[in-house]
Design a protein around this motif. Sequence first.
Motif, PDB file in Angstrom:
ATOM      1  N   GLY A 144       0.936  -1.202   0.090  1.00 36.19           N
ATOM      2  CA  GLY A 144       0.024  -0.017  -0.069  1.00 36.19           C
ATOM      3  C   GLY A 144       0.844   1.282   0.052  1.00 36.19           C
ATOM      4  O   GLY A 144       0.275   2.300   0.207  1.00 36.19           O
ATOM      5  N   GLN A 145       2.024   1.097  -0.267  1.00 32.47           N
ATOM      6  CA  GLN A 145       2.961   2.379  -0.149  1.00 32.47           C
ATOM      7  C   GLN A 145       3.835   2.419  -1.351  1.00 32.47           C
ATOM      8  O   GLN A 145       3.826   1.625  -2.318  1.00 32.47           O
ATOM      9  N   GLY A 146       4.426   3.586  -1.684  1.00 32.57           N
ATOM     10  CA  GLY A 146       5.333   3.677  -2.924  1.00 32.57           C
ATOM     11  C   GLY A 146       6.600   3.086  -2.500  1.00 32.57           C
ATOM     12  O   GLY A 146       6.952   3.072  -1.230  1.00 32.57           O
ATOM     13  N   PHE A 184      12.646  -0.738 -14.019  1.00 33.37           N
ATOM     14  CA  PHE A 184      12.429  -1.365 -12.669  1.00 33.37           C
ATOM     15  C   PHE A 184      12.505  -3.177 -13.173  1.00 33.37           C
ATOM     16  O   PHE A 184      11.888  -3.453 -14.270  1.00 33.37           O
ATOM     17  N   PHE A 222       7.214  12.914 -12.461  1.00 36.13           N
ATOM     18  CA  PHE A 222       7.313  11.586 -13.002  1.00 36.13           C
ATOM     19  C   PHE A 222       5.973  10.943 -12.806  1.00 36.13           C
ATOM     20  O   PHE A 222       5.379  10.957 -11.704  1.00 36.13           O
ATOM     21  N   TYR A 260       4.924   6.807 -13.219  1.00 32.00           N
ATOM     22  CA  TYR A 260       4.881   5.237 -13.342  1.00 32.00           C
ATOM     23  C   TYR A 260       3.703   4.542 -13.145  1.00 32.00           C
ATOM     24  O   TYR A 260       3.007   4.999 -12.226  1.00 32.00           O
ATOM     25  N   GLN A 263       2.273   0.558 -12.482  1.00 38.87           N
ATOM     26  CA  GLN A 263       2.597  -0.765 -12.108  1.00 38.87           C
ATOM     27  C   GLN A 263       1.494  -1.835 -12.260  1.00 38.87           C
ATOM     28  O   GLN A 263       0.322  -1.482 -11.649  1.00 38.87           O
ATOM     29  N   LEU A 277       7.496  -1.389 -11.666  1.00 35.47           N
ATOM     30  CA  LEU A 277       7.223  -0.182 -12.309  1.00 35.47           C
ATOM     31  C   LEU A 277       7.544   0.181 -13.782  1.00 35.47           C
ATOM     32  O   LEU A 277       8.817  -0.003 -14.113  1.00 35.47           O
ATOM     33  N   PHE A 293       7.991   3.194 -16.575  1.00 34.20           N
ATOM     34  CA  PHE A 293       8.059   4.783 -16.698  1.00 34.20           C
ATOM     35  C   PHE A 293       6.985   5.118 -17.680  1.00 34.20           C
ATOM     36  O   PHE A 293       6.736   4.272 -18.743  1.00 34.20           O
ATOM     37  N   LEU A 314      -1.975   0.260 -11.016  1.00 37.41           N
ATOM     38  CA  LEU A 314      -1.551   1.148  -9.959  1.00 37.41           C
ATOM     39  C   LEU A 314      -0.754   2.273 -10.623  1.00 37.41           C
ATOM     40  O   LEU A 314       0.562   1.918 -11.131  1.00 37.41           O
ATOM     41  N   PHE A 338       1.794   5.568  -9.934  1.00 44.35           N
ATOM     42  CA  PHE A 338       2.603   6.342  -9.086  1.00 44.35           C
ATOM     43  C   PHE A 338       3.147   7.587  -9.564  1.00 44.35           C
ATOM     44  O   PHE A 338       3.847   7.665 -10.510  1.00 44.35           O
ATOM     45  N   PHE A 349       8.413   8.948  -4.165  1.00 44.53           N
ATOM     46  CA  PHE A 349       6.911   8.157  -4.795  1.00 44.53           C
ATOM     47  C   PHE A 349       6.024   8.616  -3.681  1.00 44.53           C
ATOM     48  O   PHE A 349       6.102   8.678  -2.661  1.00 44.53           O
ATOM     49  N   GLY A 350       4.879   8.724  -4.601  1.00 45.86           N
ATOM     50  CA  GLY A 350       3.688   8.715  -3.682  1.00 45.86           C
ATOM     51  C   GLY A 350       3.043   7.480  -3.372  1.00 45.86           C
ATOM     52  O   GLY A 350       3.738   6.728  -3.781  1.00 45.86           O
ATOM     53  N   THR A 351       2.056   7.321  -2.882  1.00 45.65           N
ATOM     54  CA  THR A 351       1.582   5.837  -2.235  1.00 45.65           C
ATOM     55  C   THR A 351       0.854   5.266  -3.338  1.00 45.65           C
ATOM     56  O   THR A 351       0.472   3.964  -2.979  1.00 45.65           O
TER      57      THR A 351
END
Lengths: 116, 116
Positions: free
Chosen positions: A40-42, A107, B34, B36, B38, B44, B46, B88, B90, B106-108
């Motif tokens: 649940g996190q980045g 990634f 940016f 990304y 997932q 992840l 880009f 998902l 980000f 990164f955000g959540t």
Amino acid sequence: EAGVVQSPRYKIIEKKQPVAFWCNPISGHNTLYWYRQNLGQGPELLIRYENEEAVDDSQLPKDRFSAERLKGVDSTLKIQPAELGDSAVYLCASSFKGTGVRGELFFGEGSRLTVL
Amino acid sequence: AQSVAQPEDQVNVAEGNPLTVKCTYSVSGNPYLFWYVQYPNRGLQFLLKYITGDNLVKGSYGFEAEFNKSQTSFHLKKPSALVSDSALYFCAVRDSYDGTASKLTFGTGTRLQVTL
């Protein structure tokens, strides 16, 4: 072109056991990153290598985590001993230095660790 | 310190409708921004970036994002959503004054669900 390769994809271990993750970056990428992504996190950066030198390991819990990139290509991230809170996905990323500065990272699929 | 906020845990949209995934940021200098994506059990990927220049940037898979300095936002948009866009997303930021490539925050994440 092959992407960033990580192994194992999944790992389940008992707490206090050691575990290691391997990463093979994209050919020619001199910058390698290890990130940890909790549920649940980045992603959060653990360590960054420029060639074989660890240039930023400020977020790496050095009491139990270690990493190496001996020949400036493959890298290994180790946890010893593992704790319950280490359960997460460990992501490896790579970049050319130029694109890395601009933030474009490539990634791998990640290694999901479950600590019981 | 730099930070990213993605205020929505999930965004639901019908296929063919426009979509927006929100992101706001905080940096002390000028931002590099940016997005990304997932997909399940994947690393992840880009999507796009804003470094400088035109506030509207176009990326992969028909996505675009608009940089708004006054609102410190960088919302991700697509004119017509596809079921295959479900993933998902980000948002990430780096301070342009930060000399190290590693400080990518990164955000959540926001889960996008596109339905028929």
